[in-house]
Design a protein around this motif. Structure first.
Motif, PDB file in Angstrom:
ATOM      1  N   ASP A   1      44.649  57.715  23.556  1.00 45.40           N
ATOM      2  CA  ASP A   1      44.073  58.157  22.290  1.00 45.40           C
ATOM      3  C   ASP A   1      43.796  59.661  22.317  1.00 45.40           C
ATOM      4  O   ASP A   1      44.028  60.368  21.338  1.00 45.40           O
TER       5      ASP A   1
ATOM      6  N   SER B   1      46.866  61.615  21.724  1.00 47.12           N
ATOM      7  CA  SER B   1      47.291  61.581  20.324  1.00 47.12           C
ATOM      8  C   SER B   1      46.453  62.500  19.441  1.00 47.12           C
ATOM      9  O   SER B   1      46.932  62.994  18.425  1.00 47.12           O
ATOM     10  N   ARG B   2      45.185  62.778  19.826  1.00 44.75           N
ATOM     11  CA  ARG B   2      44.258  63.507  18.959  1.00 44.75           C
ATOM     12  C   ARG B   2      44.059  64.970  19.331  1.00 44.75           C
ATOM     13  O   ARG B   2      43.845  65.801  18.452  1.00 44.75           O
TER      14      ARG B   2
ATOM     15  N   SER C   1      44.870  68.573  20.299  1.00 43.96           N
ATOM     16  CA  SER C   1      46.028  69.459  20.174  1.00 43.96           C
ATOM     17  C   SER C   1      46.252  70.342  21.397  1.00 43.96           C
ATOM     18  O   SER C   1      47.373  70.806  21.635  1.00 43.96           O
TER      19      SER C   1
END
Length: 238
Positions: A26, A29-30, A32
């Motif tokens: 997770d 994915s979040r 940057s």
């Protein structure tokens, strides 16, 4: 660490597959600042050999983990470590590794021949593999890895990539080199003052394990710290 001002990239180094939980995927994915590159040691595509190595995962779980990582971050690069010729590795075991490497299509891989070390359990295992067999498997697997590495590089030709400049190239000091967010080496012309800076480069050529390109901004502007923010080095993203 993601909240630290001035820190531009976070990169994982050889995380163990069993350490990848849903919270880590997770985060990939979040966040940057996490670079689009995970080095995930495989070691073998044979479950029998993985058990002999005391690796607490299966080939199937490894493939599923790679799928989850790629779904979490579009264009992420996956690299790995593989050992061939571990004691007891049959032709079938090696073929399972070979097939898995072809299936996953790693961006790069470090392939090693098993070498006995005094005092380790593996050194005393029966069915040690002959050196010529290890070498054959090593060279065969390297050919597959080199092809997937070449294709990964060629997909970036014509795209803009964000480079962290490391300084003069070791093979050609007249040029600079740096790494993309997916950890690919790019060689380009520029002033040594760019060392340690982020520079946007357009990839013009792929040659083996290296890419060659041209800085997008004039060197005088880039040297002063000006640059275009966060272009991706993935041809699948905009």
């Amino acid at each position: 660490m993601h909240e630290i001002d001035g820190l531009e990239r976070l990169r994982f180094t050889s995380p163990h597959p069993i350490g990848f939980r849903d919270d880590l995927i997770d985060a990939i994915s979040r966040l940057s600042k996490i670079a689009e590159h995970v080095h995930l040691p495989l070691q073998s595509g044979s479950n029998k050999i993985l058990r002999a190595m005391h690796r607490a995962y299966t080939a199937e779980k490894y493939v599923d983990l790679v799928r989850q990582i790629r779904q979490a971050r579009n264009g992420i690069a996956i690299t790995t470590d593989i050992i061939v010729g571990f004691p007891g590795e049959t032709e079938i075991d090696y073929k399972q590794t070979r097939d898995l490497v072809e299936q996953i299509q790693f961006d790069n891989a470090f392939v090693f021949r098993y070498s006995p070390r005094r005092g380790t359990p593996a050194a005393e295992m029966p069915n040690q593999i002959a050196e010529h067999v290890k070498e054959e498997r090593n060279q065969d697997l390297l050919r597959i890895v080199n092809e997937s590495t070449r294709r990964a590089g060629e997909r970036l030709v014509g795209y803009n990539v964000e480079i962290l400049c490391e300084g003069p190239s070791k093979t050609n000091p007249a040029r600079l080199m740096g790494r993309t967010r997916t950890n690919k080496i790019v060689v380009f012309e520029g002033d040594e003052e760019l060392g340690g800076k982020l520079v946007d480069v357009r990839v013009q050529q792929a040659n083996g394990f290296s890419l060659y390109g041209t800085p997008i901004l004039p060197i005088s502007r880039a040297s002063n710290g000006s640059r275009v923010r966060h272009r991706t080095d993935s041809p699948w993203r905009t």
